[in-house]
Design a protein around this motif. Sequence first.
Motif, PDB file in Angstrom:
ATOM      1  N   UNK A   9       0.859  -1.185   0.000  1.00  0.00           N
ATOM      2  CA  UNK A   9       0.000   0.000   0.000  1.00  0.00           C
ATOM      3  C   UNK A   9       0.894   1.234   0.000  1.00  0.00           C
ATOM      4  N   UNK A  10       0.665   2.166  -0.916  1.00  0.00           N
ATOM      5  CA  UNK A  10       1.493   3.368  -1.009  1.00  0.00           C
ATOM      6  C   UNK A  10       0.780   4.530  -0.313  1.00  0.00           C
ATOM      7  N   UNK A  11       1.488   5.160   0.618  1.00  0.00           N
ATOM      8  CA  UNK A  11       0.936   6.311   1.335  1.00  0.00           C
ATOM      9  C   UNK A  11       1.693   7.576   0.975  1.00  0.00           C
ATOM     10  N   UNK A  12       0.962   8.668   0.941  1.00  0.00           N
ATOM     11  CA  UNK A  12       1.554   9.957   0.578  1.00  0.00           C
ATOM     12  C   UNK A  12       1.716  10.819   1.826  1.00  0.00           C
ATOM     13  N   UNK A  13       2.878  11.456   1.927  1.00  0.00           N
ATOM     14  CA  UNK A  13       3.160  12.404   3.011  1.00  0.00           C
ATOM     15  C   UNK A  13       3.534  13.728   2.366  1.00  0.00           C
ATOM     16  N   UNK A  14       2.845  14.763   2.777  1.00  0.00           N
ATOM     17  CA  UNK A  14       3.003  16.073   2.138  1.00  0.00           C
ATOM     18  C   UNK A  14       3.447  17.086   3.190  1.00  0.00           C
ATOM     19  N   UNK A  15       4.696  17.526   3.064  1.00  0.00           N
ATOM     20  CA  UNK A  15       5.266  18.489   4.006  1.00  0.00           C
ATOM     21  C   UNK A  15       5.204  19.883   3.386  1.00  0.00           C
ATOM     22  N   UNK A  16       4.784  20.856   4.178  1.00  0.00           N
ATOM     23  CA  UNK A  16       4.640  22.213   3.654  1.00  0.00           C
ATOM     24  C   UNK A  16       4.940  23.222   4.748  1.00  0.00           C
ATOM     25  N   UNK A  17       5.375  24.400   4.321  1.00  0.00           N
ATOM     26  CA  UNK A  17       5.604  25.492   5.260  1.00  0.00           C
ATOM     27  C   UNK A  17       4.281  25.976   5.830  1.00  0.00           C
ATOM     28  N   UNK A  18       4.299  26.290   7.111  1.00  0.00           N
ATOM     29  CA  UNK A  18       3.133  26.937   7.694  1.00  0.00           C
ATOM     30  C   UNK A  18       3.182  28.414   7.337  1.00  0.00           C
ATOM     31  N   UNK A  33       6.260  13.024  -0.458  1.00  0.00           N
ATOM     32  CA  UNK A  33       7.002  11.773  -0.356  1.00  0.00           C
ATOM     33  C   UNK A  33       6.012  10.619  -0.402  1.00  0.00           C
ATOM     34  N   UNK A  34       6.329   9.624  -1.214  1.00  0.00           N
ATOM     35  CA  UNK A  34       5.515   8.407  -1.291  1.00  0.00           C
ATOM     36  C   UNK A  34       6.237   7.278  -0.564  1.00  0.00           C
ATOM     37  N   UNK A  35       5.505   6.577   0.276  1.00  0.00           N
ATOM     38  CA  UNK A  35       6.103   5.485   1.044  1.00  0.00           C
ATOM     39  C   UNK A  35       5.300   4.203   0.830  1.00  0.00           C
ATOM     40  N   UNK A  36       5.930   3.169   0.274  1.00  0.00           N
ATOM     41  CA  UNK A  36       5.249   1.877   0.122  1.00  0.00           C
ATOM     42  C   UNK A  36       5.316   1.081   1.427  1.00  0.00           C
ATOM     43  N   UNK A  37       4.172   0.664   1.913  1.00  0.00           N
ATOM     44  CA  UNK A  37       4.107  -0.165   3.112  1.00  0.00           C
ATOM     45  C   UNK A  37       3.701  -1.581   2.718  1.00  0.00           C
ATOM     46  N   UNK A 111      13.079   3.874  -4.955  1.00  0.00           N
ATOM     47  CA  UNK A 111      12.623   3.790  -6.345  1.00  0.00           C
ATOM     48  C   UNK A 111      11.377   4.625  -6.578  1.00  0.00           C
ATOM     49  N   UNK A 112      10.408   4.537  -5.678  1.00  0.00           N
ATOM     50  CA  UNK A 112       9.141   5.219  -5.907  1.00  0.00           C
ATOM     51  C   UNK A 112       9.291   6.734  -5.806  1.00  0.00           C
ATOM     52  N   UNK A 113      10.382   7.185  -5.125  1.00  0.00           N
ATOM     53  CA  UNK A 113      10.647   8.619  -5.010  1.00  0.00           C
ATOM     54  C   UNK A 113      11.767   9.076  -5.946  1.00  0.00           C
ATOM     55  N   UNK A 114      12.137   8.212  -6.897  1.00  0.00           N
ATOM     56  CA  UNK A 114      13.149   8.546  -7.913  1.00  0.00           C
ATOM     57  C   UNK A 114      14.488   8.976  -7.303  1.00  0.00           C
ATOM     58  N   UNK A 115      14.880   8.286  -6.237  1.00  0.00           N
ATOM     59  CA  UNK A 115      16.161   8.549  -5.584  1.00  0.00           C
ATOM     60  C   UNK A 115      17.088   7.370  -5.873  1.00  0.00           C
ATOM     61  N   UNK A 116      17.808   7.472  -6.960  1.00  0.00           N
ATOM     62  CA  UNK A 116      18.620   6.354  -7.413  1.00  0.00           C
ATOM     63  C   UNK A 116      20.032   6.373  -6.827  1.00  0.00           C
ATOM     64  N   UNK A 117      20.427   7.497  -6.208  1.00  0.00           N
ATOM     65  CA  UNK A 117      21.791   7.608  -5.691  1.00  0.00           C
ATOM     66  C   UNK A 117      21.924   7.332  -4.214  1.00  0.00           C
TER      67      UNK A 117
END
Length: 235
Positions: A9-18, A33-37, A111-117
């Motif tokens: 299950x993929x969950x989305x976390x959305x961080x933003x400035x107040x 950020x997408x996180x697969x659980x 992978x799901x966040x396109x962070x290959x490095x």
Amino acid sequence: MCDEGPRISVKEYRFAEEQDEQEREERRSELVVLIPEVLESQYGMYVWPCAVVLAQYLWFHRRMLSGKRILEIGAGVSLPGIVAAKCGAEVILSDIEELPQCLKNCERSCRINNLLGVHIIGLTWGQISPNLLSLPEVDIILASDVFFEPEDFEDVITTVYFLMKRNPDAQFWTTYQVRSSDWSIEALLYKWKLKNVHVPLRSFNADKEQLATSPLPGRHTIEMMIISLAGASHT
């Protein structure tokens, strides 16, 4: 019968400035950020409340992360490490070497966040392993809810101490859930010549039941602290 693999299950976390009333017309900074659980019972397969609080701390201090080398221990699904990487840090994710499914979770999150490095390694607390010895110096060590089982506390602390002796200016940023008033790491910090500073959640906008458009941390009592060598000059 074919193996369908784990249910994810993929969950989305959305961080933003107040923003205050005057700033709401302006475009605000935001990070998604997408996180697969994996729908299994292993600890490292889910996002826990402490991880969201630590990720919020990283987001709040994102401008100081660029160029920092950061190691997350016990990373699991790696929400804090993924946030750090997206904020410009050089990130290494690690989890227990004997649990390859947790390391696969780290890989899925990258992978799901396109962070290959992002580097991913097996690292078991309390063991002086080849992977631990081969690590470069790190500036920040991350961990969320690793102080879960009391029998693991000293293994975590000794691993952190080993890394800090290689870079005395390193800091350990960690969040933990208060589960028992009888559980404490104060004696271990004294034994290993470490000091800690409590970080109030309100100081980084984390004193609420919902963060990053998620229902976590909920009503769990979460604390954050920064640990460093007792002789280090920073606080």
